[in-house]
Design an enzyme around this catalytic site. Structure first.
Site, PDB file in Angstrom:
ATOM      1  N   PRO A  92       1.076 -15.225  22.018  1.00 43.53           N
ATOM      2  CG  PRO A  92      -0.998 -15.170  23.061  1.00 43.53           C
ATOM      3  CD  PRO A  92       0.215 -16.031  22.883  1.00 43.53           C
ATOM      4  CG  ASN A  93      -1.085  -9.888  21.661  1.00 44.36           C
ATOM      5  OD1 ASN A  93      -1.612  -9.501  20.617  1.00 44.36           O
ATOM      6  ND2 ASN A  93      -1.778 -10.450  22.639  1.00 44.36           N
ATOM      7  NE  ARG A 128       1.837  -6.988  24.143  1.00 46.51           N
ATOM      8  CZ  ARG A 128       1.963  -8.131  24.789  1.00 46.51           C
ATOM      9  NH1 ARG A 128       2.981  -8.928  24.530  1.00 46.51           N
ATOM     10  NH2 ARG A 128       1.076  -8.508  25.665  1.00 46.51           N
ATOM     11  CE1 TYR A 162       5.259  -7.645  28.141  1.00 52.01           C
ATOM     12  CE2 TYR A 162       3.757  -6.067  27.113  1.00 52.01           C
ATOM     13  CZ  TYR A 162       3.973  -7.153  27.944  1.00 52.01           C
ATOM     14  OH  TYR A 162       2.920  -7.766  28.581  1.00 52.01           O
ATOM     15  CG  ASN A 165       7.078 -14.802  26.848  1.00 50.46           C
ATOM     16  OD1 ASN A 165       6.010 -14.964  27.445  1.00 50.46           O
ATOM     17  ND2 ASN A 165       7.645 -13.614  26.697  1.00 50.46           N
ATOM     18  CB  ALA A 197      -2.217 -13.562  27.135  1.00 50.43           C
ATOM     19  CD  GLU A 256       6.240 -19.629  33.238  1.00 53.90           C
ATOM     20  OE1 GLU A 256       6.184 -20.736  33.833  1.00 53.90           O
ATOM     21  OE2 GLU A 256       5.487 -18.680  33.509  1.00 53.90           O
ATOM     22  CG  HIS A 302       6.744 -14.384  31.925  1.00 54.01           C
ATOM     23  ND1 HIS A 302       5.729 -14.609  31.023  1.00 54.01           N
ATOM     24  CD2 HIS A 302       6.763 -15.446  32.754  1.00 54.01           C
ATOM     25  CE1 HIS A 302       5.157 -15.756  31.313  1.00 54.01           C
ATOM     26  NE2 HIS A 302       5.771 -16.289  32.358  1.00 54.01           N
ATOM     27  NE  ARG A 338       2.691  -6.011  33.170  1.00 52.73           N
ATOM     28  CZ  ARG A 338       2.513  -6.455  31.919  1.00 52.73           C
ATOM     29  NH1 ARG A 338       3.258  -7.455  31.462  1.00 52.73           N
ATOM     30  NH2 ARG A 338       1.596  -5.917  31.142  1.00 52.73           N
TER      31      ARG A 338
HETATM   32  C1  DQA Z   1       4.562 -11.627  29.102  1.00 48.44           C
HETATM   33  C2  DQA Z   1       3.703 -11.308  30.332  1.00 48.44           C
HETATM   34  C3  DQA Z   1       2.261 -11.729  30.123  1.00 48.44           C
HETATM   35  O1  DQA Z   1       1.490 -11.425  31.279  1.00 48.44           O
HETATM   36  C4  DQA Z   1       1.670 -11.003  28.939  1.00 48.44           C
HETATM   37  O2  DQA Z   1       0.348 -11.457  28.684  1.00 48.44           O
HETATM   38  C5  DQA Z   1       2.512 -11.075  27.719  1.00 48.44           C
HETATM   39  C6  DQA Z   1       3.962 -11.033  27.846  1.00 48.44           C
HETATM   40  C7  DQA Z   1       5.999 -11.091  29.256  1.00 48.44           C
HETATM   41  O3  DQA Z   1       6.827 -11.516  28.471  1.00 48.44           O
HETATM   42  O4  DQA Z   1       6.262 -10.244  30.108  1.00 48.44           O
HETATM   43  O5  DQA Z   1       2.010 -11.075  26.610  1.00 48.44           O
HETATM   44  O6  DQA Z   1       4.630 -13.035  28.975  1.00 48.44           O
END
Ligand code: DQA
Length: 150
Positions: free
Chosen positions: A11-12, A19, A24, A76, A79, A100, A102, A109
């Site tokens: 998501p997002n 964003r 990011y 990825n 959240a 995985e 990120h 963070r």
């Molecule tokens: C994320 C890190 C997560 O904590 C966050 O909720 C994201 C992006 C990252 O790519 O840094 O949406 O996965």
């Protein structure tokens, strides 16, 4: 031998580029997709690149990767990393090598981002390299696939 890797985004991540750019970066998800195709092509791997804001859709895609006997997964979960037992279980059920990723350094963070439900099921975890983490994940996965052939 399977030659397609699923690259799944939670998501997002569709909002990448606009964003929280200080966290990011300014690259968009389209840029990430292009980078993944380039990285895959260098290793003779096709990339199936997807994003969803919905947990169940991500679970369906992980199951699909298993059913289609894909070479591996780069994910990825965004959240859902910090909340989803369903994604963990789906990845465990695939038995596929999973990396995985990120974009941000989740350990630098908020404390809640330090726990990942998925990490115990992942072969490797990459965080903090920005979108380049996806390239590193594909390079690493390709190396794993090559060494498991020997
Ligand atoms: C994320 C890190 C997560 O904590 C966050 O909720 C994201 C992006 C990252 O790519 O840094 O949406 O996965």
């Amino acid at each position: 031998m399977a030659t397609t890797v699923y690259v799944l985004n939670g998501p997002n991540l569709n909002l990448l580029g606009t964003r929280e750019p200080e966290v990011y970066g300014r690259a968009t998800l389209k840029d990430v997709e292009a980078l993944c195709h380039e990285a895959g092509a260098r290793h003779g791997l096709a990339i199936d690149f997807r994003q969803s804001n919905h947990e169940g859709v991500l679970v369906d895609w992980i199951q699909e990767a298993r059913a289609k006997n894909m070479a591996g997964l780069v994910i990825n979960p965004a959240a859902y990393t910090h909340t989803s037992v369903a994604i963990l279980d789906a990845v465990l059920a695939t038995g596929l090598p999973t990396v995985e990723v990120h974009i941000s350094n989740v350990h630098a963070r908020e404390p809640f981002r330090r726990h990942s439900y998925l990490s115990p099921a992942a072969k490797a975890v990459i965080c903090g390299f920005g979108i380049d983490g996806y390239r590193l994940a594909i390079d690493g996965l390709a190396a794993m696939l090559t060494s498991s052939k020997d």
